[in-house]
Design an enzyme around this catalytic site. Structure first.
Site, PDB file in Angstrom:
ATOM      1  N   GLU A 121      -6.686  12.715  -3.489  1.00  0.00           N
ATOM      2  CA  GLU A 121      -7.211  11.200  -3.774  1.00  0.00           C
ATOM      3  C   GLU A 121      -8.756  11.285  -3.561  1.00  0.00           C
ATOM      4  OE1 GLU A 121      -4.747   8.184  -1.805  1.00  0.00           O
ATOM      5  OE2 GLU A 121      -6.302   6.553  -2.487  1.00  0.00           O
ATOM      6  N   GLU A 167       0.574  12.628   4.783  1.00  0.00           N
ATOM      7  CA  GLU A 167      -0.777  12.615   4.616  1.00  0.00           C
ATOM      8  C   GLU A 167      -1.141  13.562   5.615  1.00  0.00           C
ATOM      9  OE1 GLU A 167      -2.640   8.799   4.691  1.00  0.00           O
ATOM     10  OE2 GLU A 167      -1.427   7.938   3.013  1.00  0.00           O
ATOM     11  N   LYS A 179       6.611  12.342   1.061  1.00  0.00           N
ATOM     12  CA  LYS A 179       5.319  12.622   0.787  1.00  0.00           C
ATOM     13  C   LYS A 179       4.636  12.462   2.362  1.00  0.00           C
ATOM     14  CE  LYS A 179       1.931  10.162  -1.441  1.00  0.00           C
ATOM     15  NZ  LYS A 179       1.063   9.585  -0.503  1.00  0.00           N
ATOM     16  N   ASP A 227       3.484   3.849   0.409  1.00  0.00           N
ATOM     17  CA  ASP A 227       3.285   3.000   1.379  1.00  0.00           C
ATOM     18  C   ASP A 227       2.174   1.891   0.985  1.00  0.00           C
ATOM     19  OD1 ASP A 227       1.124   4.453   1.673  1.00  0.00           O
ATOM     20  OD2 ASP A 227       1.441   5.197   3.781  1.00  0.00           O
ATOM     21  N   SER A 228       1.751   2.183  -0.115  1.00  0.00           N
ATOM     22  CA  SER A 228       0.922   1.031  -1.086  1.00  0.00           C
ATOM     23  C   SER A 228       1.870  -0.281  -1.144  1.00  0.00           C
ATOM     24  CB  SER A 228       0.327   1.320  -2.210  1.00  0.00           C
ATOM     25  OG  SER A 228       1.371   2.095  -3.117  1.00  0.00           O
ATOM     26  N   ASP A 248       7.127   7.928   0.427  1.00  0.00           N
ATOM     27  CA  ASP A 248       5.865   8.357   1.732  1.00  0.00           C
ATOM     28  C   ASP A 248       6.617   8.069   2.894  1.00  0.00           C
ATOM     29  OD1 ASP A 248       3.433   8.682   0.904  1.00  0.00           O
ATOM     30  OD2 ASP A 248       3.005   6.836  -0.067  1.00  0.00           O
TER      31      ASP A 248
HETATM   32  O1  KIV Z   1       0.952   4.783  -1.211  1.00  0.00           O
HETATM   33  C1  KIV Z   1       0.420   5.375  -2.381  1.00  0.00           C
HETATM   34  O2  KIV Z   1       0.652   4.457  -3.438  1.00  0.00           O
HETATM   35  C2  KIV Z   1      -0.307   6.389  -2.677  1.00  0.00           C
HETATM   36  C3  KIV Z   1      -0.827   6.832  -3.843  1.00  0.00           C
HETATM   37  C4  KIV Z   1      -2.252   5.972  -3.856  1.00  0.00           C
HETATM   38  C5  KIV Z   1      -0.906   8.301  -3.952  1.00  0.00           C
HETATM   39  O3  KIV Z   1      -0.122   7.355  -1.759  1.00  0.00           O
END
Ligand code: KIV
Length: 271
Positions: A189, A122, A120, A51-52, A90
């Site tokens: 992280e 969090e 994934k 989600d970056s 994500d």
């Molecule tokens: O969204 C992302 O890029 C991440 C990484 C920083 C692990 O979760």
């Protein structure tokens, strides 16, 4: 002549075997077809549709604004470019924290509409019910502990997490719980290397680090950061392998000059 592909795809089982034999796992983010194809052909083990994308693709300050539909679009593009790597997507902010039914619905949409192999999420204890529900549908889940950017408004800053004993203890317990319910891997992280070492040594599943030191089972970085496309983000853990910002700027300036002085196109570049 056989048309069968002889490429051995990376699965969650392959990652588990890599941990067992001590082979480090390489992981990078990607958000589009072309980059995903380059990463895959280069031999990356895992591609994270992170989600970056909210930051590096859309220009938002945080990962919070990106939607499930936008993540699905990015993931579909990535999957089209990948033959070997495991693709993890994500679950974006607001699509799983509310209740486990909604979480399962979000995860199913990603799996059905993108063809990715895992999702994934969090968090630890607080999202365990959602994690379990998704796992029970046969969807592989990667956990994410330590600095969890979707909670930036709770933390207030992006500083190193779990430096104090209480937070470190909770992180160790959360990692244990995520493993016990069946997560195939966990990302840690921005936490102290020694804490990541403890988690890694106590876990049977692969632990992947970003800013978590060298004792983990693998490393992940945001592609735009390691290629030097982003310039403003410079944490200690980030190794830049290129300065694409400068390289692309130079290429674009050369192109502009060639157009202005009527050097492009030349006789050989026209019909
Ligand atoms: O969204 C992302 O890029 C991440 C990484 C920083 C692990 O979760």
């Amino acid at each position: 002549m056989s048309t069968e592909s002889h490429i051995k795809a990376v699965t969650t089982h392959v990652l588990a075997a890599m941990k067992l034999r001590g082979e480090k796992i390489s992981m990078l983010t990607a958000y589009d077809y072309s980059m995903a194809k380059i990463l895959d052909r280069a031999g990356i083990d895992v591609i994270l549709v992170g989600d970056s994308a909210s930051n590096v693709m859309a220009g938002h300050k945080t990962t919070l604004p990106i939607t499930l539909d936008q993540m699905i679009y990015h993931a579909q593009s990535v999957v089209r470019g990948v033959e070997r790597a495991l693709v993890v997507v994500d679950l974006p902010f607001g699509t799983y924290q509310g209740n486990s039914k909604e979480a399962l619905h979000s995860a199913i949409r990603i799996m059905k509409e993108t063809g990715a192999q895992a999702i994934k999420m969090e968090g630890g204890e607080e999202i365990l019910e959602s994690v379990q529900r998704i796992l029970s549908a046969g969807i592989p889940v990667m956990g994410h502990l330590g600095l969890t950017p979707q909670s930036i408004n709770k933390f207030g800053t992006y500083v190193v997490r779990a430096r104090d004993e209480q937070e470190a203890k909770k992180l160790i317990e959360d990692a244990k719980k995520l493993e016990e319910v069946g997560c195939f891997s966990i990302i840690l992280e921005k936490i102290p290397a020694q804490l990541a070492k403890v988690v890694t040594e106590n876990a049977k599943i692969p632990i992947i680090g970003i800013g978590a030191g060298k004792y983990v089972d693998g490393q992940v970085l945001v592609l735009h950061d390691m290629l030097g496309i982003t310039t403003e983000f410079s944490p200690r853990f980030l190794r830049r392998y290129h300065n694409l910002f400068l390289e692309i700027t130079a290429a674009v300036q050369n192109y502009i000059n060639d157009v202005k002085r009527q050097d492009f196109p030349n006789e050989n570049e026209q019909y």
